[in-house]
Design a protein around this motif. Structure first.
Motif, PDB file in Angstrom:
ATOM      1  N   LEU A 107       5.913   4.174 -19.857  1.00 55.97           N
ATOM      2  CA  LEU A 107       7.141   4.921 -20.147  1.00 55.97           C
ATOM      3  C   LEU A 107       8.215   4.650 -19.098  1.00 55.97           C
ATOM      4  N   MET A 108       7.807   4.485 -17.836  1.00 53.56           N
ATOM      5  CA  MET A 108       8.802   4.285 -16.769  1.00 53.56           C
ATOM      6  C   MET A 108       9.478   2.916 -16.863  1.00 53.56           C
ATOM      7  N   LYS A 109       8.805   1.955 -17.485  1.00 48.46           N
ATOM      8  CA  LYS A 109       9.440   0.634 -17.622  1.00 48.46           C
ATOM      9  C   LYS A 109      10.441   0.621 -18.762  1.00 48.46           C
ATOM     10  N   CYS A 110      10.085   1.281 -19.870  1.00 52.26           N
ATOM     11  CA  CYS A 110      10.883   1.089 -21.091  1.00 52.26           C
ATOM     12  C   CYS A 110      11.816   2.263 -21.384  1.00 52.26           C
ATOM     13  N   GLY A 111      11.698   3.369 -20.624  1.00 48.60           N
ATOM     14  CA  GLY A 111      12.641   4.475 -20.817  1.00 48.60           C
ATOM     15  C   GLY A 111      12.146   5.584 -21.734  1.00 48.60           C
ATOM     16  N   GLY A 112      10.840   5.647 -21.972  1.00 41.17           N
ATOM     17  CA  GLY A 112      10.321   6.831 -22.653  1.00 41.17           C
ATOM     18  C   GLY A 112       9.508   6.575 -23.900  1.00 41.17           C
ATOM     19  N   ILE A 113       9.121   7.686 -24.526  1.00 38.64           N
ATOM     20  CA  ILE A 113       8.244   7.655 -25.702  1.00 38.64           C
ATOM     21  C   ILE A 113       8.904   6.905 -26.863  1.00 38.64           C
ATOM     22  N   THR A 114      10.217   7.092 -27.020  1.00 34.98           N
ATOM     23  CA  THR A 114      10.902   6.510 -28.191  1.00 34.98           C
ATOM     24  C   THR A 114      10.749   4.987 -28.203  1.00 34.98           C
ATOM     25  N   GLU A 115      11.116   4.338 -27.067  1.00 35.83           N
ATOM     26  CA  GLU A 115      11.017   2.871 -27.055  1.00 35.83           C
ATOM     27  C   GLU A 115       9.562   2.414 -26.973  1.00 35.83           C
ATOM     28  N   ALA A 116       8.722   3.166 -26.258  1.00 33.88           N
ATOM     29  CA  ALA A 116       7.311   2.776 -26.165  1.00 33.88           C
ATOM     30  C   ALA A 116       6.686   2.707 -27.565  1.00 33.88           C
ATOM     31  N   HIS A 117       7.040   3.675 -28.406  1.00 34.77           N
ATOM     32  CA  HIS A 117       6.511   3.675 -29.776  1.00 34.77           C
ATOM     33  C   HIS A 117       6.997   2.442 -30.541  1.00 34.77           C
TER      34      HIS A 117
ATOM     35  N   GLY B 168       9.713  16.854 -18.218  1.00 34.58           N
ATOM     36  CA  GLY B 168       9.712  15.396 -18.100  1.00 34.58           C
ATOM     37  C   GLY B 168       9.453  15.011 -16.655  1.00 34.58           C
ATOM     38  N   GLU B 169       9.131  13.729 -16.446  1.00 36.20           N
ATOM     39  CA  GLU B 169       8.834  13.240 -15.091  1.00 36.20           C
ATOM     40  C   GLU B 169       9.387  11.837 -14.930  1.00 36.20           C
ATOM     41  N   ALA B 170      10.156  11.639 -13.858  1.00 39.19           N
ATOM     42  CA  ALA B 170      10.553  10.278 -13.462  1.00 39.19           C
ATOM     43  C   ALA B 170       9.713   9.923 -12.246  1.00 39.19           C
ATOM     44  N   THR B 171       8.878   8.910 -12.382  1.00 39.62           N
ATOM     45  CA  THR B 171       7.979   8.497 -11.300  1.00 39.62           C
ATOM     46  C   THR B 171       8.586   7.282 -10.625  1.00 39.62           C
TER      47      THR B 171
ATOM     48  N   VAL C  21       0.863  -1.184   0.000  1.00 37.24           N
ATOM     49  CA  VAL C  21       0.000   0.000   0.000  1.00 37.24           C
ATOM     50  C   VAL C  21       0.895   1.228   0.000  1.00 37.24           C
ATOM     51  N   ARG C  22       0.451   2.297  -0.696  1.00 35.18           N
ATOM     52  CA  ARG C  22       1.207   3.547  -0.585  1.00 35.18           C
ATOM     53  C   ARG C  22       0.284   4.755  -0.623  1.00 35.18           C
ATOM     54  N   THR C  23       0.760   5.844  -0.009  1.00 38.99           N
ATOM     55  CA  THR C  23      -0.045   7.058   0.103  1.00 38.99           C
ATOM     56  C   THR C  23       0.498   8.153  -0.804  1.00 38.99           C
ATOM     57  N   HIS C  24       1.708   7.967  -1.298  1.00 35.79           N
ATOM     58  CA  HIS C  24       2.353   9.008  -2.109  1.00 35.79           C
ATOM     59  C   HIS C  24       3.349   8.345  -3.061  1.00 35.79           C
ATOM     60  N   THR C  25       3.816   9.111  -4.022  1.00 31.69           N
ATOM     61  CA  THR C  25       4.863   8.634  -4.926  1.00 31.69           C
ATOM     62  C   THR C  25       5.919   9.730  -5.060  1.00 31.69           C
ATOM     63  N   ASP C  26       7.166   9.357  -4.888  1.00 32.29           N
ATOM     64  CA  ASP C  26       8.254  10.296  -5.160  1.00 32.29           C
ATOM     65  C   ASP C  26       8.417  10.442  -6.671  1.00 32.29           C
ATOM     66  N   VAL C  27       8.653  11.682  -7.102  1.00 29.50           N
ATOM     67  CA  VAL C  27       8.956  11.912  -8.522  1.00 29.50           C
ATOM     68  C   VAL C  27      10.113  12.901  -8.608  1.00 29.50           C
ATOM     69  N   VAL C  28      10.703  12.970  -9.781  1.00 24.01           N
ATOM     70  CA  VAL C  28      11.627  14.067 -10.093  1.00 24.01           C
ATOM     71  C   VAL C  28      11.119  14.691 -11.391  1.00 24.01           C
ATOM     72  N   TYR C  29      10.824  15.990 -11.346  1.00 26.63           N
ATOM     73  CA  TYR C  29      10.480  16.712 -12.576  1.00 26.63           C
ATOM     74  C   TYR C  29      11.759  17.226 -13.223  1.00 26.63           C
TER      75      TYR C  29
ATOM     76  N   ALA D 110      14.670   7.756 -15.154  1.00 23.35           N
ATOM     77  CA  ALA D 110      15.412   8.985 -15.465  1.00 23.35           C
ATOM     78  C   ALA D 110      15.480   9.175 -16.978  1.00 23.35           C
ATOM     79  N   LYS D 111      15.754   8.083 -17.684  1.00 22.30           N
ATOM     80  CA  LYS D 111      15.810   8.142 -19.152  1.00 22.30           C
ATOM     81  C   LYS D 111      14.456   8.600 -19.709  1.00 22.30           C
ATOM     82  N   ALA D 112      13.377   8.035 -19.143  1.00 21.50           N
ATOM     83  CA  ALA D 112      12.032   8.395 -19.629  1.00 21.50           C
ATOM     84  C   ALA D 112      11.760   9.877 -19.438  1.00 21.50           C
ATOM     85  N   ALA D 113      12.189  10.431 -18.296  1.00 24.60           N
ATOM     86  CA  ALA D 113      11.961  11.860 -18.028  1.00 24.60           C
ATOM     87  C   ALA D 113      12.653  12.713 -19.089  1.00 24.60           C
TER      88      ALA D 113
END
Ligand code: MG
Length: 334
Positions: free
Chosen positions: A252-262, A42-45, A22-30, A89-92
């Motif tokens: 995006l967070m699993k694969c490193g961003g839009i480029t690989e997701a596409h 960009g956002e790293a979740t 269970v979690r109440t929050h998520t750390d991110v880096v914008y 980080a790559k995805a961000a």
């Protein structure tokens, strides 16, 4: 090119419970990238089950941006694509680069990627493992936000009770996400038979990812489409999943961003597999980036902005059940 990083904590409106915690929050880096008078975000979740942390993201991106020798967006893409670690980080950085490129060339990201399809898919709203009272509140929230499909998290404990309770509160279509919570293919087969009678749309990740072979037995007998999530991280996974799953959940967070997701979408279609674009409860930055690809997907699970109480951005929305691609706007301090 100027890169700035902002650690931030996203608060959930409701505690979010799935099969493994269970979690109440998520750390991110914008990440803010400024170039030629334009700004790309960009956002790293960083949910706790991923290996990256705010510290590791900041260290990686600070170091990486020092090493990029040239200053054009294409140079940055060229340096970034071979990276196989630090994928959030790559995805961000990848999504911020796509945003900049889109603004500079005055084309949408979809146009830059050659996506011709203009119709956006249906969006699903996730109901984490909930007490039965909590479920009612969440369904109300989702209905107000114009979601027309639910994705119910199951954990193997009281699955039938959860689905029956959902059915007593809503007659909208639903999918289930088991997050690897069932034990073996016989449990999966029996529960899927029952879910089929309840008119469930699809089942996500019924068994642990180490059981991909066993999954082929489930798929063989199964009347519902089965999607891989934990079993499918990168493009190289897809070919090995086609006997065990009907579709994949791309994030995006699993694969490193839009480029690989596409590229993953194109690969999945090559094997005749379905595609769901998901998220890790990103705010509007990550979900708006992922939404760019959704005309190519069967479903979009981009409900992150609706689950968060302090989203400092506004962007993609759901209207009448479907994804709408609004531009990203900063509305609060990061
Ligand atoms: Mg999932």
């Amino acid at each position: 090119m100027k890169l700035s990083l902002y650690p931030y904590q996203l608060q959930f409106k409701f505690p979010f419970r799935i099969a493994h915690g269970v979690r109440t929050h998520t750390d991110v880096v914008y990440l803010k990238l400024e170039h030629q008078g334009y700004t790309g975000w960009g956002e790293a979740t960083l949910p706790p089950y991923l290996p990256e942390t705010q510290t590791s993201v900041i260290e990686f991106l600070t170091e990486f941006s020092k090493d990029v020798l040239f200053n054009s967006i294409d140079d940055w893409f060229g340096e970034l694509q071979p990276v196989n670690t630090n994928l959030s980080a790559k995805a961000a950085l990848d999504m911020a680069l796509w945003s900049l490129k889109s603004q500079i060339e005055n084309k949408t990201i979809g146009e830059l990627l050659g996506i011709e399809k203009k119709e956006f898919p249906i969006g699903t709203y996730t109901i984490g493992v909930s007490s039965l009272d909590e479920m009612e509140t969440k369904i109300d929230e989702a209905n107000k936000a114009e979601f027309n499909i639910f994705k119910i998290k199951l954990n193997g404990e009281n699955d039938e009770e959860v689905v029956r309770h959902f059915r007593s509160l809503s007659d909208k279509p639903f999918a289930v996400d088991v997050n690897q919570g069932w034990n073996d293919w016989e449990e999966a087969r029996n529960k899927i038979q029952w879910l089929n009678e309840e008119k469930c749309l699809l089942v996500e990740q019924p068994l642990p990812k180490k059981n991909n072979k066993e999954m082929s037995l489930v798929k063989r007998d199964c009347p519902l489409p089965i999607y891989a999530d934990e079993s499918c991280q990168r493009i190289s996974d897809i070919e090995h999943l086609r006997d065990s799953f009907d579709g994949i959940n791309i994030k995006l967070m699993k694969c490193g961003g839009i480029t690989e997701a596409h590229q993953m979408i194109l690969e999945a279609r090559k094997w005749d597999m379905k595609v769901l674009i998901g998220c890790m409860s990103e705010s509007s930055v990550g979900c708006t980036a992922a939404a760019q690809l959704t005309p190519l997907a069967d479903y979009a699970d981009l409900d992150g902005p609706y689950l968060i109480s302090n989203d400092p951005f506004s962007g993609m929305k759901i209207q009448e059940g479907r994804v709408v691609l609004n531009p990203l706007v900063q509305v609060g301090k990061v």
